[in-house]
Design a protein around this motif. Structure first.
Motif, PDB file in Angstrom:
ATOM      1  N   LYS A  67       0.792  -1.235   0.000  1.00  0.00           N
ATOM      2  CA  LYS A  67       0.000   0.000   0.000  1.00  0.00           C
ATOM      3  C   LYS A  67       0.821   1.280   0.000  1.00  0.00           C
ATOM      4  O   LYS A  67       0.267   2.361  -0.168  1.00  0.00           O
ATOM      5  CB  LYS A  67      -0.913   0.003   1.215  1.00  0.00           C
ATOM      6  N   TYR A  68       2.120   1.204   0.182  1.00  0.00           N
ATOM      7  CA  TYR A  68       2.908   2.403   0.419  1.00  0.00           C
ATOM      8  C   TYR A  68       3.361   3.070  -0.878  1.00  0.00           C
ATOM      9  O   TYR A  68       3.670   2.397  -1.854  1.00  0.00           O
ATOM     10  CB  TYR A  68       4.132   2.079   1.276  1.00  0.00           C
ATOM     11  N   ARG A  69       3.443   4.411  -0.837  1.00  0.00           N
ATOM     12  CA  ARG A  69       3.993   5.190  -1.953  1.00  0.00           C
ATOM     13  C   ARG A  69       4.913   6.268  -1.385  1.00  0.00           C
ATOM     14  O   ARG A  69       4.700   6.776  -0.285  1.00  0.00           O
ATOM     15  CB  ARG A  69       2.874   5.881  -2.754  1.00  0.00           C
ATOM     16  N   SER A  70       5.913   6.646  -2.159  1.00  0.00           N
ATOM     17  CA  SER A  70       6.823   7.712  -1.734  1.00  0.00           C
ATOM     18  C   SER A  70       6.109   9.060  -1.721  1.00  0.00           C
ATOM     19  O   SER A  70       5.284   9.353  -2.594  1.00  0.00           O
ATOM     20  CB  SER A  70       8.032   7.779  -2.668  1.00  0.00           C
ATOM     21  N   THR A  71       6.457   9.873  -0.744  1.00  0.00           N
ATOM     22  CA  THR A  71       5.942  11.236  -0.654  1.00  0.00           C
ATOM     23  C   THR A  71       6.741  12.176  -1.552  1.00  0.00           C
ATOM     24  O   THR A  71       6.188  13.092  -2.162  1.00  0.00           O
ATOM     25  CB  THR A  71       6.013  11.733   0.800  1.00  0.00           C
ATOM     26  N   ALA A  72       8.050  11.938  -1.629  1.00  0.00           N
ATOM     27  CA  ALA A  72       8.936  12.796  -2.411  1.00  0.00           C
ATOM     28  C   ALA A  72      10.101  11.965  -2.929  1.00  0.00           C
ATOM     29  O   ALA A  72      10.340  10.856  -2.457  1.00  0.00           O
ATOM     30  CB  ALA A  72       9.440  13.963  -1.562  1.00  0.00           C
ATOM     31  N   ALA A  73      10.815  12.529  -3.906  1.00  0.00           N
ATOM     32  CA  ALA A  73      11.955  11.807  -4.486  1.00  0.00           C
ATOM     33  C   ALA A  73      12.973  12.795  -5.032  1.00  0.00           C
ATOM     34  O   ALA A  73      12.633  13.906  -5.459  1.00  0.00           O
ATOM     35  CB  ALA A  73      11.490  10.868  -5.598  1.00  0.00           C
ATOM     36  N   SER A  74      14.220  12.365  -5.033  1.00  0.00           N
ATOM     37  CA  SER A  74      15.324  13.163  -5.558  1.00  0.00           C
ATOM     38  C   SER A  74      16.045  12.381  -6.652  1.00  0.00           C
ATOM     39  O   SER A  74      15.764  11.202  -6.873  1.00  0.00           O
ATOM     40  CB  SER A  74      16.313  13.504  -4.439  1.00  0.00           C
ATOM     41  N   TYR A  75      17.010  13.042  -7.299  1.00  0.00           N
ATOM     42  CA  TYR A  75      17.848  12.347  -8.274  1.00  0.00           C
ATOM     43  C   TYR A  75      18.670  11.249  -7.608  1.00  0.00           C
ATOM     44  O   TYR A  75      18.842  10.158  -8.139  1.00  0.00           O
ATOM     45  CB  TYR A  75      18.834  13.313  -8.930  1.00  0.00           C
ATOM     46  N   GLY A  76      19.239  11.548  -6.414  1.00  0.00           N
ATOM     47  CA  GLY A  76      20.200  10.651  -5.783  1.00  0.00           C
ATOM     48  C   GLY A  76      21.613  11.007  -6.209  1.00  0.00           C
ATOM     49  O   GLY A  76      21.879  12.085  -6.747  1.00  0.00           O
ATOM     50  N   GLY A  77      22.544  10.094  -5.957  1.00  0.00           N
ATOM     51  CA  GLY A  77      23.945  10.363  -6.240  1.00  0.00           C
ATOM     52  C   GLY A  77      24.643  10.948  -5.028  1.00  0.00           C
ATOM     53  O   GLY A  77      24.018  11.211  -3.993  1.00  0.00           O
TER      54      GLY A  77
END
Length: 224
Positions: free
Chosen positions: A149-159
């Protein structure tokens, strides 16, 4: 012999079914399974290098992380950290170890956790580094098909700096497109410290005054 309703077996089964959901979706995209590098045919092992590969990685570690029994291990770690059923946790995860991501989400369902997840989409070698099958895509498919059921609230490029440094312009564009497709808040800060501050801000907003029980880090995300 353990009973079928043993909690550790149930958690592992949830993680296994989630992995099978990803494998089936991967097949619809025409992504072949490389049996040399994905010997258990999980569909959770990416390629060595792609435009969204953010760091070096060891394939054996990625294979190990596909074991669904890690879901039970995550429950044990959470309980040791005094996380109780229904607790709110903040999570930082990357695309590098999708098997562990799945295992944690299965553990979260077992404990009925409320999770604020911030992902970095870039992945190290052999992780969720296929532009058509990023971690955000896996997460969305699992949610849509009722597996987790879970989804991310926010995301970045990473690195290394969490802002895509070290990725090509093509790689950054592919990650930004994945974030847009999955309707996730985009974190794109000029420095690692400002990215950390932004993540804290996102967590503080999302928790709406509730106390966080713990912070969970999965993968080698610099901001975590």
């Amino acid at each position: 012999q353990r009973a079928a309703n043993d909690p550790s077996i149930c958690q592992a089964k949830t993680a296994l079914l989630a992995a099978q959901t990803i494998k089936e979706y991967s097949r619809t995209l025409g992504i072949p399974i490389d049996v040399q590098n994905d010997p258990y045919k999980t569909g959770l092992i990416g390629q060595e290098r792609t435009p969204i590969t953010s760091d070096r990685g060891i394939v054996n570690a990625k294979i190990l992380a596909t074991n669904p029994n890690y879901a039970a291990a995550f429950v044990e770690l959470l309980v040791k950290a005094k996380v109780h059923k229904g607790s709110l946790v903040a999570v930082g995860m990357t695309g590098s170890l999708p098997g562990w991501n799945l295992a944690f989400l299965a553990a979260g369902e077992a404990l009925d956790l409320k999770s604020i997840i911030i992902a970095s989409v870039g992945a190290s070698d052999w992780g969720a580094n296929l532009p058509s099958l990023t971690w955000l895509a896996m997460e969305r498919v699992l949610n849509e098909r009722g597996s987790l059921k879970y989804r991310s609230t926010a995301a970045s490029y990473g690195g290394p700096s969490d802002n895509g440094r070290g990725l090509s312009p093509e790689g950054r564009d592919l990650i930004k497109s994945a974030i847009d497709r999955n309707h996730v808040q985009f974190i794109n800060e000029p420095t690692l410290q400002s990215s950390i501050n932004k993540r804290v801000e996102v967590d503080d907003t999302a928790r709406t005054g509730r106390q966080l029980a713990c912070y969970v880090n999965i993968g080698g995300g610099s901001a975590s």
